[in-house]
Design an enzyme around this catalytic site. Structure first.
Site, PDB file in Angstrom:
ATOM      1  N   TYR A 146       0.852  -1.194   0.000  1.00  0.00           N
ATOM      2  CA  TYR A 146       0.000   0.000   0.000  1.00  0.00           C
ATOM      3  C   TYR A 146       0.881   1.235   0.000  1.00  0.00           C
ATOM      4  O   TYR A 146       1.749   1.392   0.856  1.00  0.00           O
ATOM      5  CB  TYR A 146      -0.903   0.011   1.251  1.00  0.00           C
ATOM      6  CG  TYR A 146      -1.831   1.203   1.284  1.00  0.00           C
ATOM      7  CD1 TYR A 146      -2.827   1.341   0.319  1.00  0.00           C
ATOM      8  CD2 TYR A 146      -1.718   2.198   2.255  1.00  0.00           C
ATOM      9  CE1 TYR A 146      -3.682   2.438   0.322  1.00  0.00           C
ATOM     10  CE2 TYR A 146      -2.571   3.289   2.267  1.00  0.00           C
ATOM     11  CZ  TYR A 146      -3.549   3.414   1.297  1.00  0.00           C
ATOM     12  OH  TYR A 146      -4.395   4.498   1.298  1.00  0.00           O
ATOM     13  N   ASP A 248       9.433   3.995   0.095  1.00  0.00           N
ATOM     14  CA  ASP A 248       8.271   4.569   0.776  1.00  0.00           C
ATOM     15  C   ASP A 248       8.494   4.336   2.263  1.00  0.00           C
ATOM     16  O   ASP A 248       8.343   3.220   2.763  1.00  0.00           O
ATOM     17  CB  ASP A 248       6.992   3.890   0.291  1.00  0.00           C
ATOM     18  CG  ASP A 248       5.744   4.428   0.996  1.00  0.00           C
ATOM     19  OD1 ASP A 248       5.887   5.127   2.012  1.00  0.00           O
ATOM     20  OD2 ASP A 248       4.629   4.128   0.532  1.00  0.00           O
ATOM     21  N   LYS A 275       3.006  10.684   7.639  1.00  0.00           N
ATOM     22  CA  LYS A 275       2.521  10.262   8.964  1.00  0.00           C
ATOM     23  C   LYS A 275       3.222  10.996  10.117  1.00  0.00           C
ATOM     24  O   LYS A 275       2.946  12.135  10.373  1.00  0.00           O
ATOM     25  CB  LYS A 275       2.648   8.751   9.108  1.00  0.00           C
ATOM     26  CG  LYS A 275       1.830   8.018   8.014  1.00  0.00           C
ATOM     27  CD  LYS A 275       1.103   6.839   8.520  1.00  0.00           C
ATOM     28  CE  LYS A 275       0.450   6.076   7.377  1.00  0.00           C
ATOM     29  NZ  LYS A 275      -0.900   5.650   7.626  1.00  0.00           N
TER      30      LYS A 275
END
Ligand SMILES: Cc1ncc(COP(=O)(O)O)c(C=O)c1O
Length: 439
Positions: A146, A248, A275
């Site tokens: 993801y 990522d 985040k």
């Protein structure tokens, strides 16, 4: 017979109202749970109180974004001061320079950084920068990983046994209906932690790939760390091919002061961040080597990747982010990692005691409980079957009733607001939950 509104609990009543104006009654699918979401009232540290007055220890931390838990006093104070002085300007600010310097100092692979507003945007920006730098259209990514909602980055994130194809040539499968077939043609899918197969697939696209996009510990792929050999082979292949290696680290940046990449002694060309670096506010960042980052430089003659965003580097996010990251220093990283290790050992022992077919993966300050007998090594092995899904719901409901908020894959992301007491309490509750499954 359906309940009349006055018979419903406050949360159930809110959900009935929500379903009218929000599709499915939610703004993001991850908060949905049956029979209705929990509605937050307030939170402090690692405790969240819902509108029914129930207090729970938060091991989800807004999907691994609140590294210091909720409402950390220093972050609250800094943000309150800034918000009173303005929340966003059509002017640059000093705080974005301060924060860019701090981020760049954390990794030798970060010469420069551009702030954006989400992890999705960071991954999209990194992919577009790689295309602009190489002049190539395709990207390669790991099956099941993801990376947010960008069309290209989401390919094969939800592949299923009926459409994922052969394991040595995984299919490119669309997530959203209506995804153009041209998107699928431009995304090459590689299996996680299988360097031989990954390289043989990449070899079929030599000279066409802009970047290989890798999360070094992809949550949906099982929260299993990438093997050093896998990462090194991808670095070597991309270097020889003239393509870029993009990490990522939207979640994994928490693992070491310089992110998970520090463990491999490998320098990706670009890294997507997000985040926790927002200190609780929406954020993303693209960080990388100076020559690649130049594609976004508006001072160059041909700007290869013009880049902007109304709320990018807004002073609220910058203030919260820099405050949070100053607090997340080497000793905080190591303390949190030791706490997570204690949890992983405790959960492993609990699994051993109950005899339930389960295992635990993770590293740094996150872990995930799988209701499988052996450790998954890739997306196909981590795939949650219908039977496992039913058991997972029972375990998650048990943990919620015992006073814990988990990420809905039964993953936990620790915050510095926690200590041994909270972690041991979770381990104990996972043990009783597993016993319930086997009884
Ligand atoms: C590894 C990874 N990349 C990217 C994203 C997208 O981030 P955001 O939700 O901020 O768009 C996420 C979100 O969960 C993620 O886990």
């Amino acid at each position: 017979m359906t309940d009349s509104p006055q018979d419903l609990s406050p949360s159930a009543a809110l959900y009935e109202r929500a379903k009218i104006s929000l599709p499915g009654g939610v703004s993001r699918n991850t908060v949905l749970r049956m029979p209705h979401p929990l509605y937050a009232d307030y939170a402090a540290g690692c405790w969240v109180t819902d509108i029914e007055g129930v207090e729970r220890i938060d091991f989800a931390n807004n999907m691994a974004s609140l590294i210091h838990g909720h409402a950390h006093p220093e972050i609250v104070r800094a943000v309150q001061e800034q918000v009173a002085r303005g929340s966003a300007f059509s002017l640059a600010t000093e705080i974005e320079i301060d924060y860019a310097e701090l981020i760049c100092a954390r990794s030798t692979s970060f010469d420069q950084v551009r702030f954006v507003n989400s992890g999705t945007e960071a991954v999209m920006g990194a992919v577009k920068a790689a295309r602009a730098f190489t002049g190539r259209p395709k990207i390669a990514k790991v099956e099941g990983a993801y990376h947010g909602l960008y069309d290209f980055a989401e390919v094969s994130q939800t592949s299923k046994p009926e459409n994922w194809g052969n394991s040595d040539r995984p299919e490119s499968v669309a997530v959203a209906h209506g995804t153009p077939s041209t998107v699928l043609e431009q995304v090459v899918i590689i299996p996680f932690n299988d360097p031989e197969t990954a390289i043989s697939i990449l070899d079929e696209h030599k000279g066409e790939i802009a970047c290989v996009l890798v999360d070094p510990m992809p949550h949906r792929v099982g929260l299993v760390p990438a093997d050093t050999e896998f990462v090194h082979r991808l670095r070597e292949w991309t270097e020889n091919d003239g393509s870029l290696l993009v990490f990522d680290e939207v979640i994994t940046f928490r693992t070491e002061l310089g992110g998970f990449q520090a463990r491999f002694h490998v320098k990706p060309d670009l890294t997507a961040l997000g985040k926790m670096i927002g200190g609780g506010f929406p954020v993303g960042a693209i960080a990388g080597s100076r020559d690649v980052m130049q594609v976004m430089n508006p001072l160059t003659e041909t700007v290869k990747f013009p880049h902007s965003g109304t709320f990018s580097a807004n002073p609220i996010t910058m203030t919260a982010g820099i405050t949070a990251m100053r607090l997340y220093d080497e000793s905080a990283v190591q303390r949190l990692n030791s706490l997570a290790l204690r949890a992983v050992e405790g959960v492993s022992e609990a699994i051993g005691r109950t005899g339930e077919p389960a295992c635990v993966t993770g590293s740094g300050s996150m872990f995930r409980v799988h209701l499988k007998p052996s450790l998954p090594r890739n997306y196909r092995e981590a795939f949650i079957t219908a039977e496992e899904s039913a058991k997972l719901s029972v375990l998650l409901d048990h943990l919620s009733n015992e006073g814990f908020i988990m990420i809905n894959t039964c993953s936990a992301s620790l915050s510095t607001a926690m200590g041994v007491q909270e972690v041991d309490a979770l381990v104990e509750a996972i043990g009783t939950g597993l016993r319930r499954l086997s009884s």
